[in-house]
Design an enzyme around this catalytic site. Sequence first.
Site, PDB file in Angstrom:
ATOM      1  N   GLU A 241      36.690  38.169  38.932  1.00  7.98           N
ATOM      2  CA  GLU A 241      35.272  38.063  39.291  1.00  7.98           C
ATOM      3  C   GLU A 241      35.033  37.328  40.602  1.00  7.98           C
ATOM      4  O   GLU A 241      33.926  37.385  41.159  1.00  7.98           O
ATOM      5  CB  GLU A 241      34.522  37.354  38.162  1.00  7.98           C
ATOM      6  CG  GLU A 241      34.607  38.100  36.833  1.00  7.98           C
ATOM      7  CD  GLU A 241      33.963  37.329  35.693  1.00  7.98           C
ATOM      8  OE1 GLU A 241      33.432  36.224  35.954  1.00  7.98           O
ATOM      9  OE2 GLU A 241      33.994  37.825  34.553  1.00  7.98           O
TER      10      GLU A 241
ATOM     11  N   ASP B 271      46.123  44.035  49.151  1.00  6.25           N
ATOM     12  CA  ASP B 271      47.052  42.998  49.587  1.00  6.25           C
ATOM     13  C   ASP B 271      46.607  41.593  49.202  1.00  6.25           C
ATOM     14  O   ASP B 271      47.424  40.752  48.836  1.00  6.25           O
ATOM     15  CB  ASP B 271      47.228  43.083  51.103  1.00  6.25           C
ATOM     16  CG  ASP B 271      48.066  44.286  51.528  1.00  6.25           C
ATOM     17  OD1 ASP B 271      48.596  44.957  50.642  1.00  6.25           O
ATOM     18  OD2 ASP B 271      48.179  44.531  52.735  1.00  6.25           O
TER      19      ASP B 271
ATOM     20  N   GLY C 272      44.421  49.252  47.451  1.00  2.00           N
ATOM     21  CA  GLY C 272      43.716  48.715  48.607  1.00  2.00           C
ATOM     22  C   GLY C 272      43.760  49.667  49.781  1.00  2.00           C
ATOM     23  O   GLY C 272      44.156  50.823  49.658  1.00  2.00           O
TER      24      GLY C 272
END
Length: 248
Positions: A167, A193, A234
């Site tokens: 979160e 990353d 990512g």
Amino acid sequence: RPSAEMPERPRAAVPRGQSCDVVLSARRLRWSPILPESPTGGTGQGVAQEEIIEMKDVFSVKLKRRRFAGQQKGGTLLGITIFKCLNKEENKLTDCAIHLNNLSEDHCQSWFRHLKEILNGFQNRPKSLKVFVNPSSHKREATNIYDEKVAPLFKLADIKTDVTVTEYEGHALSVLKECELQAFDGVVCVGGDGSVSEVAHGLLLRAQIDAGKDTEYVSKPVRAPVPLGVIPAGKNERYCYILLVICF
């Protein structure tokens, strides 16, 4: 574990629905098509081509049943399905399914039991994983990648998971400082990353704390207590390869 040859063999539906002789050992599964005899007494279609699966590449085995829409249990037994990993290309894996068809409940249950015993005998097979998913990774794709591609494979392989959807920055680090890592066979990070860096940092930091070392400066760090698995989600994947080579 089964002997080199088992007396009761299912018919294999691979390749192209052919009937095959199938032989199971502790290391591999082998099958070759059953060729009909020619009028002269030999086989009329040349030499049977044997195919082999290494059991170390198998990650799951299930009984195959035909079920009606919405039916959750029961159904007509069709045989056994074996799921294995394939090297699709460099650094990437895919899964494939091989179907062994046999309508005998006794035969299928016997083979299923032997196959499960072999798989459970591999000591490095994970049974429980701690998973971190960063929902904010590149275009918020990490959650979908985990739910649609990764979680179904973990379920298929009977791997229990404890999932933390992070979160805030540092969330994974704080969880790793406190959680009971001995309950898991590994940690998996689904993210970019930055997420991988944080989880790797947390694992290494936890190892130093548990070993009673000064975490401000460690000349010879203690090895991470469990392996780290990375599911890239990512913008790029450079750090994943660098990290796994250097630290683990």
